[in-house]
Structure formats: C-alpha cells, structure tokens
Enzyme design. Structure first.
Site, PDB file in Angstrom:
ATOM      1  N   LEU A 117       0.838  -1.205   0.000  1.00  0.00           N
ATOM      2  CA  LEU A 117       0.000   0.000   0.000  1.00  0.00           C
ATOM      3  C   LEU A 117       0.875   1.258   0.000  1.00  0.00           C
ATOM      4  O   LEU A 117       0.835   2.054   0.942  1.00  0.00           O
ATOM      5  CB  LEU A 117      -0.912   0.010   1.229  1.00  0.00           C
ATOM      6  CG  LEU A 117      -1.854  -1.173   1.388  1.00  0.00           C
ATOM      7  CD1 LEU A 117      -2.514  -1.151   2.752  1.00  0.00           C
ATOM      8  CD2 LEU A 117      -2.891  -1.174   0.294  1.00  0.00           C
ATOM      9  N   PRO A 118       1.668   1.453  -1.045  1.00  0.00           N
ATOM     10  CA  PRO A 118       2.516   2.648  -1.070  1.00  0.00           C
ATOM     11  C   PRO A 118       1.668   3.914  -1.150  1.00  0.00           C
ATOM     12  O   PRO A 118       0.583   3.908  -1.747  1.00  0.00           O
ATOM     13  CB  PRO A 118       3.364   2.469  -2.330  1.00  0.00           C
ATOM     14  CG  PRO A 118       2.588   1.550  -3.193  1.00  0.00           C
ATOM     15  CD  PRO A 118       1.798   0.670  -2.266  1.00  0.00           C
ATOM     16  N   HIS A 119       2.145   4.958  -0.522  1.00  0.00           N
ATOM     17  CA  HIS A 119       1.423   6.220  -0.551  1.00  0.00           C
ATOM     18  C   HIS A 119       2.405   7.368  -0.401  1.00  0.00           C
ATOM     19  O   HIS A 119       3.505   7.192   0.116  1.00  0.00           O
ATOM     20  CB  HIS A 119       0.337   6.286   0.524  1.00  0.00           C
ATOM     21  CG  HIS A 119       0.808   5.900   1.889  1.00  0.00           C
ATOM     22  ND1 HIS A 119       1.007   4.584   2.262  1.00  0.00           N
ATOM     23  CD2 HIS A 119       1.121   6.648   2.960  1.00  0.00           C
ATOM     24  CE1 HIS A 119       1.422   4.553   3.521  1.00  0.00           C
ATOM     25  NE2 HIS A 119       1.497   5.790   3.965  1.00  0.00           N
ATOM     26  N   GLY A 120       1.994   8.524  -0.895  1.00  0.00           N
ATOM     27  CA  GLY A 120       2.850   9.691  -0.813  1.00  0.00           C
ATOM     28  C   GLY A 120       2.028  10.953  -0.725  1.00  0.00           C
ATOM     29  O   GLY A 120       0.852  10.978  -1.094  1.00  0.00           O
ATOM     30  N   LEU A 160      -1.730   5.290  -3.055  1.00  0.00           N
ATOM     31  CA  LEU A 160      -2.471   6.528  -2.790  1.00  0.00           C
ATOM     32  C   LEU A 160      -1.553   7.733  -2.888  1.00  0.00           C
ATOM     33  O   LEU A 160      -0.423   7.694  -2.396  1.00  0.00           O
ATOM     34  CB  LEU A 160      -3.037   6.510  -1.372  1.00  0.00           C
ATOM     35  CG  LEU A 160      -4.345   5.821  -1.106  1.00  0.00           C
ATOM     36  CD1 LEU A 160      -4.586   5.708   0.389  1.00  0.00           C
ATOM     37  CD2 LEU A 160      -5.490   6.561  -1.764  1.00  0.00           C
TER      38      LEU A 160
END
Length: 167
Positions: free
Chosen positions: A65-68, A103
């Site tokens: 679930l990578p997000h930045g 996300l």
C-alpha cells in the site's frame, strides 16, 4: 470522503511489468502522471519513495500500500495495479508482492478523513479477494473486484455496528 471515492477505473491496471520495488513505484508514479497532467512523475516517485524509506508499505499476502504526499494534489487519488511477476518489497511475511494499492494525498492530508481505509486493508488481507484480483481478466474486472469487495466490507461493518447499537 470514502476510499471508494478515490478509485477510478482508468487507474486500475492488470499485469504491469516491474522487476523491482523501484520499477513498481515508477510504474505507479507514471500511471498517476498520465492521468493528471499537474503531477510530475519524478515528484510522485520521490513522494512514494520518501514514505517507503520510513518502512515498507507491504502488508503481507503479496500486497503493498505505497502512498505519498504531494503539494500539487488537491484530493486523494488511488491507483490499483497488479504486477505480472511478484517482486521483493520487504514484506513482513517475506513474501514478494504482486498487488499494489497506491495513494497520493495532499501534503497536509489527515488519513483519518479517508473512511474505509481500515476496511481496504482487511479486504486486501483476505486470501479469497486476493485470488480474485490475481485472476482478473482485464482492467475493468480488476476495478469491479476491488469496488465490490470494499462495498461488501463496508456493508458488513455497518451491520455489525447496527447489531451493537440494538443490543
């Protein structure tokens, strides 16, 4: 805002080619940039990597679930991608990942404002849902699988709440 509101069919991609975590994140960054001209792929990749450096966003079961955070981002947006080949992502269960739910959120976004995020995590830890995702036959089916699973989870949570209130 609900997690379902940030998923768009055009940002669901089946079978992306990526041989490493970096290439997987590059694919995701480019996907976001292709669908929103105000985003620079390099800045998206930088934002995703900044979060990864704090610790892996892999949750196990072949899912990450990578997000930045990005100052150019006005509202949260998600990309849902499967990889054609699982890749190492330093997951807690040591399994390579082949499902990515990414996300991008505004710089000062409070994740508590995004309803259903916990439900999404539950959904993506479900072996049956992940099997459906891995066997999707096209991008639209991939979108429909995640939308349906999130909606079903939310409905179940609402039933549980109603039951608690009535007892």
């Amino acid at each position: 805002m609900h997690i379902e509101d940030v998923i768009a069919p055009e940002l669901c991609v089946l079978g992306a080619q990526a041989t490493s975590r970096k290439k997987a994140l590059q694919f995701v960054a480019n996907l976001f940039a292709e669908h929103n001209s105000q985003y620079e792929p390099f800045l998206l990749l930088k934002a995703l990597f900044a979060r990864e450096q704090l610790g892996t966003t892999a949750i196990g079961n072949g899912v990450a679930l990578p997000h930045g955070r990005l100052k150019e981002c006005e509202v949260p947006v998600a990309a849902f991608v499967t990889l054609d080949q699982a890749t190492v992502f330093d997951a807690p269960d040591q399994e390579p990942i082949d499902i990515i739910f990414a996300l991008i959120v505004p710089k000062d976004f409070n994740f508590q404002e995004l309803e259903g995020l916990d439900g999404l995590i539950e959904v993506l830890k479900d072996n049956k849902v992940c099997a459906q995702i891995r066997h999707a036959h096209n991008n639209q089916a991939l979108y429909e699988i995640i939308e349906s699973a999130i909606a079903k989870n939310a409905k179940q949570k609402n039933k549980e709440k109603d039951k608690e209130v009535s007892t």
